[in-house]
Design an enzyme around this catalytic site. Structure first.
Site, mmCIF file in Angstrom:
data_model
loop_
_atom_site.group_PDB
_atom_site.id
_atom_site.type_symbol
_atom_site.label_atom_id
_atom_site.label_comp_id
_atom_site.label_asym_id
_atom_site.label_seq_id
_atom_site.Cartn_x
_atom_site.Cartn_y
_atom_site.Cartn_z
ATOM 1 N N LYS A 257 -14.453 -6.933 -33.788
ATOM 2 C CA LYS A 257 -13.904 -7.584 -32.591
ATOM 3 C C LYS A 257 -13.784 -9.087 -32.754
ATOM 4 C CE LYS A 257 -14.845 -4.262 -28.938
ATOM 5 N NZ LYS A 257 -15.418 -4.034 -27.616
ATOM 6 N N LYS B 258 -7.130 6.741 -32.918
ATOM 7 C CA LYS B 258 -7.801 7.176 -31.696
ATOM 8 C C LYS B 258 -6.916 6.952 -30.471
ATOM 9 C CE LYS B 258 -12.253 6.415 -30.270
ATOM 10 N NZ LYS B 258 -13.587 5.784 -30.263
ATOM 11 N N LYS C 156 -6.780 2.850 -24.801
ATOM 12 C CA LYS C 156 -6.250 2.198 -23.603
ATOM 13 C C LYS C 156 -5.311 1.066 -23.961
ATOM 14 C CE LYS C 156 -9.819 -1.319 -23.038
ATOM 15 N NZ LYS C 156 -10.314 -1.355 -24.389
#
Ligand code: TRP
Length: 332
Positions: free
Chosen positions: A111, A194, A197
């Site tokens: 991240k 995956k 969102k």
């Protein structure tokens, strides 16, 4: 006493992956465990959030918990920031967490990206806050996805460090409950990524708020391959899209993959997709509709969150008093 804590971040676009990977399993745990389910808004703040969107997403996750079948008579659902103990305990635990442990966390490395100096302290301390979430309630079990396994190991290390430093068996070392690959839902556009969102294509995911027509359209458009469905699960290897759709069917129907393949062996995708659409609409349609109904009355959702926070706070305050006392923090 067996107790569960788990959490979902209020970052919007709750989708089928969240349902099958988390919510559906949580519902099954409420008979056996004392459950606390958090909407971890403080974790969401590790990346910038727009205030109105954060509020809306917090209620949306609460509505999803309820619509999925979490029973507030047996479980507390609340948002993390409504229980100040999470932040308090996070500081206490931060003071016994070596930097070396945090430096090993792969999610931070992912991240933070290339410019680590620009990453926030919160993003770095994220797993310590997660330890506080779990340990504040002395949870014994934590259902998490594969991607949170490393964080949970850190939670166990931190619990052990506390117990050793104060010579007590205060915190149980929480057991991860990993729900396996059956619940790993991949993108409908790319079976190797995956379901997410943040995917630019809304067709890549089924949102929990999608209506029945939208669900049907997305399944119809889902990527497949030209071969008919095999009867042996081994033959799904190298066919990620087929494996994903079979996995979704299996999870929605509560069946093992083999049983699903036995039913559809030799079928063309067109026939299988029709069955999958009917099943998905059957399971997800009512969830989306119940979410929509709940979100029309935000006051009622807030009241449920307030109740949950009150319950959680009572337990948190009791534990924090014991923890402060062990540490030697004086409350004169
Ligand atoms: N980090 C988790 C996730 O992104 C969410 C989370 C926060 C959590 N605190 C937790 C999960 C405590 C389990 C226990 O999925």
């Amino acid at each position: 006493m067996k107790r569960i804590f788990s959490g979902v971040q209020p970052t919007g676009n709750l989708h089928l992956g969240n349902y099958l990977g988390a919510l559906k399993n949580w519902v099954g745990l409420q008979d056996e465990f004392d459950c606390l389910y958090g909407i971890v808004d403080l974790h969401a703040l590790t990346l910038p959030q727009e205030p109105d969107a954060l509020r809306a997403h917090t209620r949306e996750v609460a509505a999803a918990f309820l619509a999925a079948g979490i029973d507030t008579k047996r479980c507390a659902i609340f948002n993390q920031s409504a229980v100040p103990g999470h932040s308090q305990l996070a500081w206490l635990l931060a003071c016994m967490t070596p930097l070396g442990w945090l430096n090993r966390m792969t999610q931070f490395k992912d991240k933070a990206g290339k410019h680590k100096e620009n990453a926030g302290l919160g993003l770095y301390a994220y797993p310590v806050l997660m330890a506080a979430d779990v340990l504040l309630y002395k949870a014994t079990h934590v259902p998490v996805g594969e991607d949170q396994k490393q964080h949970l190991e850190l939670v166990r290390d931190i619990a052990g460090a506390f117990n050793r430093r104060y010579g007590v068996e205060y915190f149980p070392l929480p057991e991860p409950q990993i729900f396996g690959e059956a619940t790993r839902v991949m993108s409908l556009r790319d079976g190797t990524a995956k379901m997410s969102k943040s995917d630019n294509s809304d067709n890549s995911r089924i949102n929990l708020t999608d209506d029945r027509d939208t669900i049907a359209r997305k399944i119809r458009k889902a990527k497949t391959d030209p071969a008919p469905l095999p009867d042996d699960p081994k033959d799904l290897e190298g066919r990620p899209e087929a494996a994903n759709l079979i996995g979704i069917y299996a999870a929605l129907a509560d069946l093992p993959r083999d049983a699903v393949l036995a039913r559809f062996a030799g079928a063309q995708f067109s026939a299988f997709k029709e069955a999958l659409t009917a099943l998905a609409v059957d399971v997800l349609g009512p969830i989306g509709e119940e979410m929509a109904r709940l979100l029309k009355d935000p006051g009622a959702v807030d009241a449920i969150l307030r109740d949950g926070a009150e319950h959680a706070n009572a337990l948190a305050e009791k534990h924090l008093a014991e923890i402060d006392d062990l540490i030697g923090l004086l409350h004169a």
